[in-house]
Design an enzyme around this catalytic site. Structure first.
Site, PDB file in Angstrom:
ATOM      1  N   ASN A   1       0.920  -1.142   0.120  1.00 40.91           N
ATOM      2  CA  ASN A   1      -0.057   0.121  -0.096  1.00 40.91           C
ATOM      3  C   ASN A   1       0.857   1.171  -0.047  1.00 40.91           C
ATOM      4  O   ASN A   1       2.001   1.121   0.405  1.00 40.91           O
ATOM      5  CB  ASN A   1      -0.998   0.142   1.194  1.00 40.91           C
ATOM      6  CG  ASN A   1      -1.875  -1.014   1.211  1.00 40.91           C
ATOM      7  OD1 ASN A   1      -2.302  -1.623   0.132  1.00 40.91           O
ATOM      8  ND2 ASN A   1      -2.786  -0.934   2.252  1.00 40.91           N
TER       9      ASN A   1
ATOM     10  N   LYS B   1      11.866 -16.647  -9.005  1.00 37.43           N
ATOM     11  CA  LYS B   1      11.225 -15.593  -9.688  1.00 37.43           C
ATOM     12  C   LYS B   1      10.460 -16.057 -10.713  1.00 37.43           C
ATOM     13  O   LYS B   1      10.944 -16.866 -11.331  1.00 37.43           O
ATOM     14  CB  LYS B   1      12.520 -14.758 -10.234  1.00 37.43           C
ATOM     15  CG  LYS B   1      12.029 -13.485 -10.720  1.00 37.43           C
ATOM     16  CD  LYS B   1      13.184 -12.510 -11.468  1.00 37.43           C
ATOM     17  CE  LYS B   1      12.829 -11.816 -12.112  1.00 37.43           C
ATOM     18  NZ  LYS B   1      13.809 -10.928 -12.999  1.00 37.43           N
TER      19      LYS B   1
ATOM     20  N   LYS C   1     -17.008   2.872  10.110  1.00 33.93           N
ATOM     21  CA  LYS C   1     -15.597   1.993  10.686  1.00 33.93           C
ATOM     22  C   LYS C   1     -15.723   1.807  12.157  1.00 33.93           C
ATOM     23  O   LYS C   1     -15.325   1.057  12.852  1.00 33.93           O
ATOM     24  CB  LYS C   1     -14.307   2.461   9.935  1.00 33.93           C
ATOM     25  CG  LYS C   1     -13.494   1.565   9.370  1.00 33.93           C
ATOM     26  CD  LYS C   1     -12.417   2.083   8.286  1.00 33.93           C
ATOM     27  CE  LYS C   1     -12.805   1.711   6.864  1.00 33.93           C
ATOM     28  NZ  LYS C   1     -11.746   2.039   5.967  1.00 33.93           N
TER      29      LYS C   1
HETATM   30  N1  CTP Z   1      -6.342  -2.555   9.190  1.00 30.24           N
HETATM   31  C1  CTP Z   1      -5.924  -3.698   9.635  1.00 30.24           C
HETATM   32  N2  CTP Z   1      -5.884  -4.710   9.139  1.00 30.24           N
HETATM   33  C2  CTP Z   1      -6.015  -4.949   7.848  1.00 30.24           C
HETATM   34  C3  CTP Z   1      -6.623  -3.757   7.049  1.00 30.24           C
HETATM   35  C4  CTP Z   1      -6.672  -2.541   7.465  1.00 30.24           C
HETATM   36  O1  CTP Z   1      -5.987  -3.586  10.824  1.00 30.24           O
HETATM   37  N3  CTP Z   1      -5.784  -6.117   7.252  1.00 30.24           N
HETATM   38  C5  CTP Z   1      -6.745  -1.412   9.774  1.00 30.24           C
HETATM   39  C6  CTP Z   1      -5.666  -0.062   9.339  1.00 30.24           C
HETATM   40  O2  CTP Z   1      -4.380  -0.067  10.106  1.00 30.24           O
HETATM   41  C7  CTP Z   1      -6.297   1.211   9.570  1.00 30.24           C
HETATM   42  C8  CTP Z   1      -7.860   0.617   9.415  1.00 30.24           C
HETATM   43  O3  CTP Z   1      -7.880  -0.783   9.477  1.00 30.24           O
HETATM   44  O4  CTP Z   1      -6.384   1.653  11.016  1.00 30.24           O
HETATM   45  C9  CTP Z   1      -8.667   1.083   8.165  1.00 30.24           C
HETATM   46  O5  CTP Z   1      -8.134   0.646   6.952  1.00 30.24           O
HETATM   47  P1  CTP Z   1      -8.651   0.699   5.456  1.00 30.24           P
HETATM   48  O6  CTP Z   1      -7.947  -0.007   4.583  1.00 30.24           O
HETATM   49  O7  CTP Z   1      -8.850   2.213   5.458  1.00 30.24           O
HETATM   50  O8  CTP Z   1      -9.960   0.105   5.741  1.00 30.24           O
HETATM   51  P2  CTP Z   1     -10.539  -1.198   5.501  1.00 30.24           P
HETATM   52  O9  CTP Z   1     -10.643  -1.864   7.024  1.00 30.24           O
HETATM   53  O10 CTP Z   1      -9.642  -2.085   4.671  1.00 30.24           O
HETATM   54  O11 CTP Z   1     -11.767  -1.024   5.113  1.00 30.24           O
HETATM   55  P3  CTP Z   1     -12.460  -0.746   3.446  1.00 30.24           P
HETATM   56  O12 CTP Z   1     -11.879  -1.736   2.611  1.00 30.24           O
HETATM   57  O13 CTP Z   1     -14.016  -0.724   3.714  1.00 30.24           O
HETATM   58  O14 CTP Z   1     -11.848   0.661   3.217  1.00 30.24           O
END
Ligand code: CTP
Length: 399
Positions: free
Chosen positions: A211, A290, A338
């Protein structure tokens, strides 16, 4: 600064007279407060002459009216009107009283009413200094965010040699100046577990899914919490920034490693800040070698990673849990959603499709969704400034 100089009863009390003079020379105002035992060593008149102020010696009455202000609520007034409390020398008894909140004279009563930085310069016999009771009391006081200027080694009044001699005045003055510049130690006693940066999910030995995340926001929160007296455990994905001094850093690569590190360090945490941009998917299998190009297109099978934040929502206990949300639309709506679904106390929401860059930027503009139902927009500011405001809201949620 307006400084209260507390003098407790020890042979080193006479050194506090020179200390008062040095503080005044540095441009501070000094209000001396003496314990009854201190008066046995030095006359209040010495401090009254040096500071140009009446010396406070007792909570209700005084044997020497010309050197004493006495009023039943004086300790509250003195606590409110001063910026810093310095106790030099601090005896074992004074440390014990402060550590346990006993208020049986002016100094210990005023201490409880005081909200500013506290600097303690102990002096005592070396056995008293090393006694487990004194060690335990000092630990409590340090945990509370107070600055302790350790005594020096030297020949002590009792004829022995060892640690216990009041630190040099220059050292004490330097500690006072430092404490005056420090922000309030309002996170003293808290352990903040922070996740920051991206995760990398390997596809083969040279490729991974990740990401966008620089880690700057999480590292800024770590630095701000440390400055305010917290213990910080920083679980960090691969980033190119230096961790703040004093943080316990655990470096991880994948979402699975981040999950394991978070739960292995959950126990001592009182606050959790889940700032990391965790990959939501990982390649279903990792090739040992690879993957060679053949000219043909390739499809990847991805599987979901564990949602660490959602699991924390279940296992958090009474800890404050802060999640982050990166959204491209309907910021308030998704932030609140959330907050509910992941059982957080606060969600820090970023609009990542705005005109201003978020990723890799040194500034940020966020919306806080709070468990109280309140929405708090934080105007664009440096990530460090935003970090401070997030910590302010965390404290409010704890009260
Ligand atoms: N997060 C986490 N574990 C994951 C994904 C996300 O703990 N596998 C946590 C991130 O650290 C952040 C929060 O979830 O604090 C929000 O992440 P975000 O990617 O914005 O949201 P998602 O939970 O992935 O939801 P959506 O896909 O609906 O945006």
């Amino acid at each position: 600064m307006r400084i209260v100089l507390g003098i407790s009863g020890g042979i080193a009390a006479y050194k506090a007279a020179e200390l008062a003079r040095l503080l005044i020379r540095n441009g501070h105002e000094v209000q001396a407060v003496m314990t009854r035992a201190a008066e046995e060593f030095v006359r209040p008149l010495t401090f009254a002459s040096l500071t140009g102020r009446k010396v406070i010696t007792d909570i209700f009455s005084s044997a020497s009216p010309d050197a004493t202000l006495s009023s039943a609520v004086e300790h509250i007034g003195v606590a409110q009107e001063h910026d810093l409390l310095l106790v030099a020398p601090a005896t074992a008894n004074t440390l014990a009283k402060f550590a346990h909140g006993m208020a049986d004279d002016f100094l210990s009563t005023m201490y409880l009413a005081f909200r500013g930085p506290v600097v303690l310069a102990p002096a005592m016999n070396n056995n008293m200094w090393e006694h487990p009771a004194t060690r335990a009391n000092l630990e409590i006081l340090k945990q509370r965010g107070h600055l302790v200027v350790d005594p020096d080694d030297g020949f002590l009044a009792c004829g022995t040699y060892g640690p216990g001699r009041l630190a040099e005045n220059e050292k004490i003055v330097a500690a006072v100046e430092r404490a005056g510049l420090r922000p309030a130690q309002d996170f003293a006693g808290e352990t903040v577990l922070i996740t920051a940066g991206p995760t990398q999910e390997p596809l083969d030995p040279v490729r991974y899914l990740t990401n966008r995340s620089s880690g700057k926001m999480g590292y800024a929160i770590a630095a701000a919490a440390l400055e305010r007296g917290a213990r910080v455990i920083l679980v960090s994905g691969p980033v190119n920034i230096v961790a703040p001094a004093g943080a316990s850093v655990i470096r991880i690569r994948t979402a699975r490693e981040m999950r394991d590190a978070v739960f292995a360090n959950l126990e001592p945490a009182t606050v959790i800040v889940k700032c990391a941009a965790v990959a939501d998917f990982r390649p279903a299998s990792e090739a040992a070698q690879k993957i060679k190009k053949t000219g043909a297109s390739v499809s990847l099978e991805l599987e979901p990673t564990a949602d660490i934040l959602a699991e924390l929502g279940q296992k958090r206990g009474s800890r404050v849990l802060v999640g982050f949300a990166a959204e491209t639309e309907n910021l308030a709506h998704y932030a609140r959603l959330k907050l509910e679904t992941k059982k957080c106390d606060m969600v820090v929401a970023n609009l990542v499709s705005g005109e201003e860059p978020v990723f890799d930027s040194d500034s940020n503009e966020v919306l806080l969704a709070l468990r109280t139902g309140e929405l708090a927009p934080l105007a664009r500011a440096s990530k460090r400034e935003i970090a401070g405001q997030i910590l302010d809201h965390i404290l409010k949620l704890k009260r």
